[in-house]
Design an enzyme around this catalytic site. Structure first.
Site, PDB file in Angstrom:
ATOM      1  CE1 TYR A  57      -3.148  -2.941   0.233  1.00 19.35           C
ATOM      2  CE2 TYR A  57      -3.483  -2.479   2.542  1.00 19.35           C
ATOM      3  CZ  TYR A  57      -3.758  -3.226   1.424  1.00 19.35           C
ATOM      4  OH  TYR A  57      -4.653  -4.263   1.510  1.00 19.35           O
ATOM      5  CB  SER A 204     -13.762  -4.665  -0.499  1.00 16.51           C
ATOM      6  OG  SER A 204     -12.474  -4.286  -0.942  1.00 16.51           O
ATOM      7  N   PRO A 205     -15.607  -4.684   2.775  1.00 17.86           N
ATOM      8  CG  PRO A 205     -15.636  -4.060   5.034  1.00 17.86           C
ATOM      9  CD  PRO A 205     -14.708  -4.225   3.870  1.00 17.86           C
TER      10      PRO A 205
HETATM   11  N1  LIG Z   1      -6.205  -8.457   1.119  1.00 23.24           N
HETATM   12  C1  LIG Z   1      -6.489  -7.752   0.054  1.00 23.24           C
HETATM   13  O1  LIG Z   1      -6.159  -8.128  -1.072  1.00 23.24           O
HETATM   14  C2  LIG Z   1      -7.254  -6.462   0.193  1.00 23.24           C
HETATM   15  C3  LIG Z   1      -7.842  -5.855  -0.925  1.00 23.24           C
HETATM   16  C4  LIG Z   1      -8.552  -4.665  -0.738  1.00 23.24           C
HETATM   17  C5  LIG Z   1      -8.647  -4.106   0.519  1.00 23.24           C
HETATM   18  N2  LIG Z   1      -8.043  -4.709   1.600  1.00 23.24           N
HETATM   19  C6  LIG Z   1      -8.143  -4.146   2.971  1.00 23.24           C
HETATM   20  O2  LIG Z   1      -9.521  -3.979   3.277  1.00 23.24           O
HETATM   21  C7  LIG Z   1      -9.765  -2.642   3.695  1.00 23.24           C
HETATM   22  C8  LIG Z   1     -11.170  -2.218   3.328  1.00 23.24           C
HETATM   23  O3  LIG Z   1     -11.431  -2.429   1.960  1.00 23.24           O
HETATM   24  P1  LIG Z   1     -11.672  -1.267   0.900  1.00 23.24           P
HETATM   25  O4  LIG Z   1     -11.103  -0.011   1.395  1.00 23.24           O
HETATM   26  O5  LIG Z   1     -11.240  -1.807  -0.405  1.00 23.24           O
HETATM   27  O6  LIG Z   1     -13.250  -1.168   0.785  1.00 23.24           O
HETATM   28  P2  LIG Z   1     -14.477  -0.810   1.729  1.00 23.24           P
HETATM   29  O7  LIG Z   1     -14.069  -0.763   3.132  1.00 23.24           O
HETATM   30  O8  LIG Z   1     -15.551  -1.721   1.293  1.00 23.24           O
HETATM   31  O9  LIG Z   1     -14.874   0.651   1.208  1.00 23.24           O
HETATM   32  C9  LIG Z   1     -14.040   1.755   1.332  1.00 23.24           C
HETATM   33  C10 LIG Z   1     -14.655   2.884   0.533  1.00 23.24           C
HETATM   34  O10 LIG Z   1     -15.935   3.206   1.078  1.00 23.24           O
HETATM   35  C11 LIG Z   1     -16.016   4.566   1.442  1.00 23.24           C
HETATM   36  N3  LIG Z   1     -16.751   4.573   2.720  1.00 23.24           N
HETATM   37  C12 LIG Z   1     -16.364   4.050   3.902  1.00 23.24           C
HETATM   38  N4  LIG Z   1     -17.313   4.196   4.841  1.00 23.24           N
HETATM   39  C13 LIG Z   1     -18.342   4.833   4.230  1.00 23.24           C
HETATM   40  C14 LIG Z   1     -19.615   5.266   4.674  1.00 23.24           C
HETATM   41  N5  LIG Z   1     -20.031   5.042   5.910  1.00 23.24           N
HETATM   42  N6  LIG Z   1     -20.428   5.910   3.769  1.00 23.24           N
HETATM   43  C15 LIG Z   1     -20.023   6.127   2.503  1.00 23.24           C
HETATM   44  N7  LIG Z   1     -18.818   5.725   2.030  1.00 23.24           N
HETATM   45  C16 LIG Z   1     -17.989   5.088   2.881  1.00 23.24           C
HETATM   46  C17 LIG Z   1     -14.590   5.038   1.560  1.00 23.24           C
HETATM   47  O11 LIG Z   1     -14.479   6.391   1.147  1.00 23.24           O
HETATM   48  P3  LIG Z   1     -13.977   7.556   2.147  1.00 23.24           P
HETATM   49  O12 LIG Z   1     -12.561   7.302   2.442  1.00 23.24           O
HETATM   50  O13 LIG Z   1     -14.212   8.768   1.326  1.00 23.24           O
HETATM   51  O14 LIG Z   1     -14.866   7.446   3.346  1.00 23.24           O
HETATM   52  C18 LIG Z   1     -13.859   4.154   0.560  1.00 23.24           C
HETATM   53  O15 LIG Z   1     -13.897   4.703  -0.733  1.00 23.24           O
HETATM   54  C19 LIG Z   1      -8.657  -1.842   3.002  1.00 23.24           C
HETATM   55  O16 LIG Z   1      -8.425  -0.605   3.660  1.00 23.24           O
HETATM   56  C20 LIG Z   1      -7.479  -2.784   3.103  1.00 23.24           C
HETATM   57  O17 LIG Z   1      -6.865  -2.666   4.375  1.00 23.24           O
HETATM   58  C21 LIG Z   1      -7.373  -5.879   1.433  1.00 23.24           C
END
Ligand SMILES: NC(=O)c1ccc[n+]([C@@H]2O[C@H](COP(=O)([O-])OP(=O)(O)OC[C@H]3O[C@@H](n4cnc5c(N)ncnc54)[C@H](OP(=O)(O)O)[C@@H]3O)[C@@H](O)[C@H]2O)c1
Length: 329
Positions: A57, A204-205
């Site tokens: 990252y 990405s929950p």
């Molecule tokens: N192991 C892997 O391969 C892998 C892959 C992807 C991700 N991950 C991990 O999983 C974590 C979470 O996944 P993710 O970031 O991909 O997706 P996510 O948690 O499903 O969604 C994050 C997105 O949602 C927005 N968001 C968050 N809370 C919100 C709310 N209450 N209302 C409206 N929008 C909201 C955020 O924007 P804002 O910032 O503008 O709030 C961001 O764009 C990552 O940070 C990472 O640590 C791991």
């Protein structure tokens, strides 16, 4: 903040962790370092004890910010990071690298950037087809006995890979995508995790923001936003998938909560050993998301959601082809 154990391990973490990736990587420009540190510390103040980062990252930047922010609270928090990509410029051809010597190098770098002498939970970020998983698990076993790592995890690994790794070094957690619009882990993965006593950390929950209702068919993504390349986020797919968001929003308003909270509460309701890691760069969303631990979905709510999911056909792949090819199946 409620707590959960990851599987049968004694690793206890807040029921919701914080995904830190978006602060530095994936969704556009990195957040200003001081603001990112403030957000991470606000999460600690609100009871979050589980923070998710990775070497790739940034690369490196996210681990640095996480390390600096959490240093004063190091004994109270669980830091998870990941190895498995070639992050330096010299080897762009070969994206994955889980050779034992590379794992060791990555761990030394992560320890330095995270300003710690032990990594609580170390995941292999993607299974490397060129390195037997037994060699990876054996290397982690050695790192655990050397005191550099406490627990071992895998990400997007198949059921068979999980079993093979677990036979060499017990796996504490699997981190793979799982949410209301990506339920594949229910087929094979959740049963294996349950059988082996391994915790599950859905990434990405919130469907990368989609399930919250904050994104619609008119939303555009800049080139530096990974979603600009994801088929599921093209305008056509967004329009088709909006049906799910509408159903979630209806249920959320009936319960007096938000769609994001429904998405997280639904994951928490699946198994007591599931710990989602939603990501955000904004304090008000962090608070909204964390309040999902107090949203109880009744059997009736869960049935309504199940029924809604049956009526919606999700359109679009969750990854562009090149990244899809890295998934171990
Ligand atoms: N192991 C892997 O391969 C892998 C892959 C992807 C991700 N991950 C991990 O999983 C974590 C979470 O996944 P993710 O970031 O991909 O997706 P996510 O948690 O499903 O969604 C994050 C997105 O949602 C927005 N968001 C968050 N809370 C919100 C709310 N209450 N209302 C409206 N929008 C909201 C955020 O924007 P804002 O910032 O503008 O709030 C961001 O764009 C990552 O940070 C990472 O640590 C791991």
């Amino acid at each position: 903040m409620k707590k959960r154990f990851l599987g049968n391990s004694n690793l206890e973490v807040s029921a919701l962790g914080l995904g830190c990736m978006g602060l530095s990587h994936g969704y556009g420009p990195a957040t200003d370092k001081h603001q990112a540190i403030e957000l991470l510390r606000a999460a600690v103040e609100r009871g979050v004890t589980f923070f998710d980062t990775a070497e790739v990252y940034g690369p490196f930047l996210n681990e640095e910010v996480v390390g600096e922010a959490l240093k004063p609270f190091r004994d109270r928090v669980v830091i998870a990071t990941k190895f498995g990509f070639n992050c330096s410029n010299e080897n762009k051809q070969q994206l994955l690298n889980s050779r034992p010597e590379h794992i060791r190098e990555a761990v030394e770098g992560s320890l330095r950037r995270l300003k710690t002498d032990v990594i609580d939970l170390l995941y292999q970020h993607r299974v490397d087809p060129d390195v037997p998983i037994e060699d990876v698990a054996g290397t982690i076993k050695d790192l655990i006995s050397e005191g550099k790592v406490k627990y071992f995890g895998l990400s997007e690994a198949s059921a068979q890979t999980i079993r093979r790794a677990h036979a060499i070094q017990p796996v504490t957690a699997l981190q793979s995508e799982y949410s209301l619009w990506w339920r594949e882990p229910e087929d094979e993965i959740l049963p294996v995790l349950e059988e082996l006593g391994i915790g599950f950390v859905p990434f990405s929950p919130l469907g990368k923001g989609f399930l919250t209702g904050a994104i619609n068919a008119n939303t555009t993504f800049n080139d530096d936003d990974f979603r600009s390349k994801v088929p599921r986020f093209n305008a056509e797919a967004l329009e088709a998938n909006e049906q799910l968001v509408t159903l979630l929003a209806d249920l959320a308003s009936q319960k007096g909560v938000t769609s994001a909270q429904i998405a997280l509460a639904w994951l928490l309701a699946q198994k007591p050993w599931i710990v989602p890691i939603p990501g955000t760069t904004k304090l008000h969303r962090l608070e909204e998301n964390l309040n999902a631990v107090d949203v109880t979905l009744t059997d009736n709510d869960l049935q309504k959601i199940a029924h809604a999911l049956e009526t919606v056909k999700i359109v679009g792949e969750r990854y562009p082809a090149a990244l899809q090819a890295l998934i171990n199946r």
